[in-house]
Design a protein around this motif. Structure first.
Motif, PDB file in Angstrom:
ATOM      1  N   LEU A 145       8.402 -34.796  24.551  1.00 38.78           N
ATOM      2  CA  LEU A 145       7.947 -33.942  25.652  1.00 38.78           C
ATOM      3  C   LEU A 145       8.094 -32.468  25.301  1.00 38.78           C
ATOM      4  CD1 LEU A 145       6.948 -33.662  28.566  1.00 38.78           C
ATOM      5  CD2 LEU A 145       9.336 -33.831  29.320  1.00 38.78           C
ATOM      6  N   LEU A 146       9.240 -32.096  24.735  1.00 36.54           N
ATOM      7  CA  LEU A 146       9.430 -30.715  24.302  1.00 36.54           C
ATOM      8  C   LEU A 146       8.425 -30.332  23.215  1.00 36.54           C
ATOM      9  CD1 LEU A 146      13.338 -30.529  24.169  1.00 36.54           C
ATOM     10  CD2 LEU A 146      11.831 -29.460  25.849  1.00 36.54           C
ATOM     11  N   LEU A 147       8.131 -31.271  22.326  1.00 37.83           N
ATOM     12  CA  LEU A 147       7.166 -31.000  21.261  1.00 37.83           C
ATOM     13  C   LEU A 147       5.784 -30.707  21.829  1.00 37.83           C
ATOM     14  CD1 LEU A 147       6.514 -31.024  18.173  1.00 37.83           C
ATOM     15  CD2 LEU A 147       5.993 -33.443  18.453  1.00 37.83           C
ATOM     16  N   ASN A 148       5.341 -31.524  22.780  1.00 35.78           N
ATOM     17  CA  ASN A 148       4.022 -31.307  23.367  1.00 35.78           C
ATOM     18  C   ASN A 148       3.940 -29.994  24.130  1.00 35.78           C
ATOM     19  OD1 ASN A 148       3.015 -33.747  22.407  1.00 35.78           O
ATOM     20  ND2 ASN A 148       3.719 -34.890  24.194  1.00 35.78           N
ATOM     21  N   LEU A 149       5.015 -29.660  24.838  1.00 33.25           N
ATOM     22  CA  LEU A 149       4.985 -28.433  25.646  1.00 33.25           C
ATOM     23  C   LEU A 149       4.997 -27.183  24.778  1.00 33.25           C
ATOM     24  CD1 LEU A 149       7.399 -29.405  28.571  1.00 33.25           C
ATOM     25  CD2 LEU A 149       4.895 -29.313  28.606  1.00 33.25           C
ATOM     26  N   THR A 150       5.915 -27.126  23.820  1.00 31.68           N
ATOM     27  CA  THR A 150       6.067 -25.904  23.026  1.00 31.68           C
ATOM     28  C   THR A 150       4.931 -25.735  22.019  1.00 31.68           C
ATOM     29  OG1 THR A 150       7.510 -27.122  21.499  1.00 31.68           O
ATOM     30  CG2 THR A 150       8.563 -25.919  23.288  1.00 31.68           C
ATOM     31  N   VAL A 151       4.687 -26.755  21.221  1.00 28.41           N
ATOM     32  CA  VAL A 151       3.637 -26.648  20.201  1.00 28.41           C
ATOM     33  C   VAL A 151       2.262 -26.549  20.852  1.00 28.41           C
ATOM     34  CG1 VAL A 151       2.559 -27.830  18.254  1.00 28.41           C
ATOM     35  CG2 VAL A 151       5.041 -27.824  18.483  1.00 28.41           C
ATOM     36  N   GLY A 152       2.039 -27.335  21.897  1.00 32.35           N
ATOM     37  CA  GLY A 152       0.733 -27.274  22.563  1.00 32.35           C
ATOM     38  C   GLY A 152       0.452 -25.921  23.183  1.00 32.35           C
ATOM     39  N   ALA A 153       1.472 -25.295  23.773  1.00 34.80           N
ATOM     40  CA  ALA A 153       1.265 -23.985  24.392  1.00 34.80           C
ATOM     41  C   ALA A 153       0.904 -22.932  23.352  1.00 34.80           C
ATOM     42  CB  ALA A 153       2.523 -23.572  25.157  1.00 34.80           C
ATOM     43  N   VAL A 154       1.594 -22.935  22.207  1.00 35.12           N
ATOM     44  CA  VAL A 154       1.294 -21.952  21.155  1.00 35.12           C
ATOM     45  C   VAL A 154      -0.080 -22.221  20.553  1.00 35.12           C
ATOM     46  CG1 VAL A 154       2.067 -21.003  18.954  1.00 35.12           C
ATOM     47  CG2 VAL A 154       3.740 -21.623  20.692  1.00 35.12           C
ATOM     48  N   LYS A 155      -0.442 -23.468  20.361  1.00 34.44           N
ATOM     49  CA  LYS A 155      -1.759 -23.812  19.824  1.00 34.44           C
ATOM     50  C   LYS A 155      -2.872 -23.225  20.693  1.00 34.44           C
ATOM     51  CE  LYS A 155      -1.021 -28.256  17.452  1.00 34.44           C
ATOM     52  NZ  LYS A 155      -1.980 -28.128  16.351  1.00 34.44           N
ATOM     53  N   LEU A 156      -2.790 -23.505  22.000  1.00 33.97           N
ATOM     54  CA  LEU A 156      -3.834 -23.045  22.905  1.00 33.97           C
ATOM     55  C   LEU A 156      -3.785 -21.536  23.098  1.00 33.97           C
ATOM     56  CD1 LEU A 156      -3.668 -25.881  25.598  1.00 33.97           C
ATOM     57  CD2 LEU A 156      -5.248 -25.656  23.680  1.00 33.97           C
ATOM     58  N   GLY A 157      -2.569 -20.959  23.051  1.00 32.61           N
ATOM     59  CA  GLY A 157      -2.464 -19.520  23.259  1.00 32.61           C
ATOM     60  C   GLY A 157      -3.044 -18.701  22.117  1.00 32.61           C
ATOM     61  N   LEU A 158      -2.822 -19.120  20.871  1.00 34.16           N
ATOM     62  CA  LEU A 158      -3.309 -18.360  19.719  1.00 34.16           C
ATOM     63  C   LEU A 158      -4.731 -18.756  19.323  1.00 34.16           C
ATOM     64  CD1 LEU A 158      -0.073 -18.270  17.527  1.00 34.16           C
ATOM     65  CD2 LEU A 158      -0.978 -16.504  19.042  1.00 34.16           C
ATOM     66  N   GLY A 159      -5.092 -20.017  19.562  1.00 36.56           N
ATOM     67  CA  GLY A 159      -6.484 -20.444  19.349  1.00 36.56           C
ATOM     68  C   GLY A 159      -7.001 -20.212  17.950  1.00 36.56           C
ATOM     69  N   ARG A 160      -6.259 -20.573  16.939  1.00 43.68           N
ATOM     70  CA  ARG A 160      -6.673 -20.329  15.559  1.00 43.68           C
ATOM     71  C   ARG A 160      -7.594 -21.435  15.050  1.00 43.68           C
ATOM     72  NH1 ARG A 160      -2.640 -19.418  10.297  1.00 43.68           N
ATOM     73  NH2 ARG A 160      -4.106 -18.142   9.087  1.00 43.68           N
ATOM     74  N   LEU A 161      -8.602 -21.060  14.287  1.00 40.84           N
ATOM     75  CA  LEU A 161      -9.521 -22.024  13.698  1.00 40.84           C
ATOM     76  C   LEU A 161      -8.973 -22.541  12.372  1.00 40.84           C
ATOM     77  CD1 LEU A 161     -12.983 -20.306  14.285  1.00 40.84           C
ATOM     78  CD2 LEU A 161     -12.013 -22.224  15.561  1.00 40.84           C
ATOM     79  N   GLY A 162      -9.356 -23.762  12.014  1.00 41.81           N
ATOM     80  CA  GLY A 162      -8.924 -24.363  10.765  1.00 41.81           C
ATOM     81  C   GLY A 162      -9.720 -23.877   9.576  1.00 41.81           C
ATOM     82  N   PRO A 163      -9.275 -24.213   8.364  1.00 43.55           N
ATOM     83  CA  PRO A 163      -9.987 -23.757   7.151  1.00 43.55           C
ATOM     84  C   PRO A 163     -11.441 -24.207   7.098  1.00 43.55           C
ATOM     85  CG  PRO A 163      -7.805 -24.570   6.594  1.00 43.55           C
ATOM     86  CD  PRO A 163      -8.027 -24.912   8.033  1.00 43.55           C
ATOM     87  N   HIS A 164     -11.745 -25.395   7.570  1.00 42.26           N
ATOM     88  CA  HIS A 164     -13.119 -25.889   7.498  1.00 42.26           C
ATOM     89  C   HIS A 164     -14.037 -25.189   8.501  1.00 42.26           C
ATOM     90  CE1 HIS A 164     -12.096 -28.877   4.580  1.00 42.26           C
ATOM     91  NE2 HIS A 164     -11.314 -29.578   5.401  1.00 42.26           N
ATOM     92  N   TYR A 165     -13.476 -24.506   9.475  1.00 45.90           N
ATOM     93  CA  TYR A 165     -14.282 -23.839  10.498  1.00 45.90           C
ATOM     94  C   TYR A 165     -14.151 -22.314  10.430  1.00 45.90           C
ATOM     95  CZ  TYR A 165     -14.220 -28.574  12.357  1.00 45.90           C
ATOM     96  OH  TYR A 165     -14.349 -29.931  12.505  1.00 45.90           O
TER      97      TYR A 165
END
Length: 337
Positions: free
Chosen positions: A115-135
């Motif tokens: 649960l902590l993993l989904n909350l913390t990592v998910g929030a940073v993922k959506l907040g920074l919105g970085r694209l991957g190397p293929h995109y």
């Protein structure tokens, strides 16, 4: 004599239980250092420092083209960082341990960490919105705030937490050391595999390692909540068991007669019931007489053991022109000569 695996496990002694880790000074120092490393990576990517340049160099190097022979193996190896399969595998093992040790702490700790993993990592993922190397769209750009969700690497952070939780819950110091080494190797391999496959930047993997380690180091702060949750679940279970053992009672009005229900036989035997087996109102004459005489309901007998009862008399209806069997018949008139 039982020879199955469950019988052997029942005879084996339980391993000694280690107290949950506490936030010691050493752990707090590690947590602080990991948090500083986490923030440094985020800032380095935000300002487009040398770390972003290194990301592009590794990406343009295309490791999957340099060493194509290991591509098939790493496609399967990276599954060790996927949340679904790893969570199921680890939950099965921790569920077995919970059943053996009569505690829910292993499963609750796994649930709290995920649960902590989904909350913390998910929030940073959506907040920074970085694209991957293929995109990626512009060489040298950090590709932030573009609608992506790869920073930090979820595979890497999940590998650190899921396999590291086994070392966190180890019951012996030796097992904790071995499991810590195994989880470190698996998480390092999963992170580097994502870089090889080109699904993540190198900085994504570095931040994923830091994110997963922060969760493992901070779990002792969650231990009181886990203990309270376990106590509450066991209390609810005992309430349900007590409710299942309770016998329902029929409410009776004050001053009114109480009805004593006696079980009756169903089917064809209902016609042969004794009147004493019918519901009797307490305080009535029938109940008083039965109590005074010490009457008890007669025992139920098998139909084949019962004495046949022959009805007295004839079952034929009376007829005016007929005489009873065995009686004297009146003289008949004689006709003719």
């Amino acid at each position: 004599m039982r020879t199955d695996i469950f019988a052997r496990l029942d005879r084996e002694p339980e391993p000694p239980k280690i107290e949950p880790p506490r936030m010691s000074r050493h752990r707090i120092a590690l947590f602080g250092g990991t948090l500083a490393f986490y923030l440094a990576i985020v800032i380095a990517v935000l300002i487009g420092s040398w770390l972003v340049t290194l990301d592009w160099k590794v990406m343009l190097f295309r490791p999957y083209q340099q060493w194509p022979g290991i591509h098939a193996f790493l496609d399967y190896y990276v599954v060790l960082g996927q949340r679904g399969p790893t969570a199921v595998m680890v939950a099965c093992w921790l569920g077995w341990r919970s059943w053996r040790q009569h505690t829910l702490r292993p499963l609750l700790t796994l649930g709290a960490s995920l649960l902590l993993l989904n909350l913390t990592v998910g929030a940073v993922k959506l907040g920074l919105g970085r694209l991957g190397p293929h995109y990626a769209t512009q060489i040298g750009s950090a590709e932030l705030f573009a609608g992506g969700d790869i920073f930090p690497s979820g595979h890497t952070a999940n590998a650190v937490v899921t396999w590291g939780i086994l070392a966190y819950l180890a019951t012996t110091p030796r097992a904790r050391r071995y499991l810590s080494a195994i989880s470190a190797v698996v998480s390092l391999g999963v992170g580097l595999t994502t870089v090889y496959l080109g699904t993540h930047w190198l900085s994504d993997v570095l931040l994923g390692w830091a994110a997963g380690l922060l969760i493992l180091l901070g779990l002792p702060w969650v231990e009181p909540l886990i203990t309270r949750a376990e106590d509450w679940i066991f209390a609810v279970r005992e309430q349900w068991r007590a409710r299942g053992r309770a016998v329902p009672s029929v409410p009776v009005a004050a001053g009114g007669p109480r009805t004593v229900l006696v079980p009756q036989r169903a089917g064809a035997d209902a016609a042969d019931e004794d009147p004493a087996l019918e519901p009797v109102a307490a305080g009535s004459r029938t109940a008083a007489a039965a109590a005074a005489a010490g009457a008890r309901p007669r025992a139920h007998t098998v139909r084949s053991e019962r004495t046949p009862i022959t009805p007295a008399g004839s079952r034929r209806p009376p007829h005016a022109d007929r005489t009873p069997r065995g009686g004297t018949s009146p003289a008949r008139p004689v006709s003719g000569g």
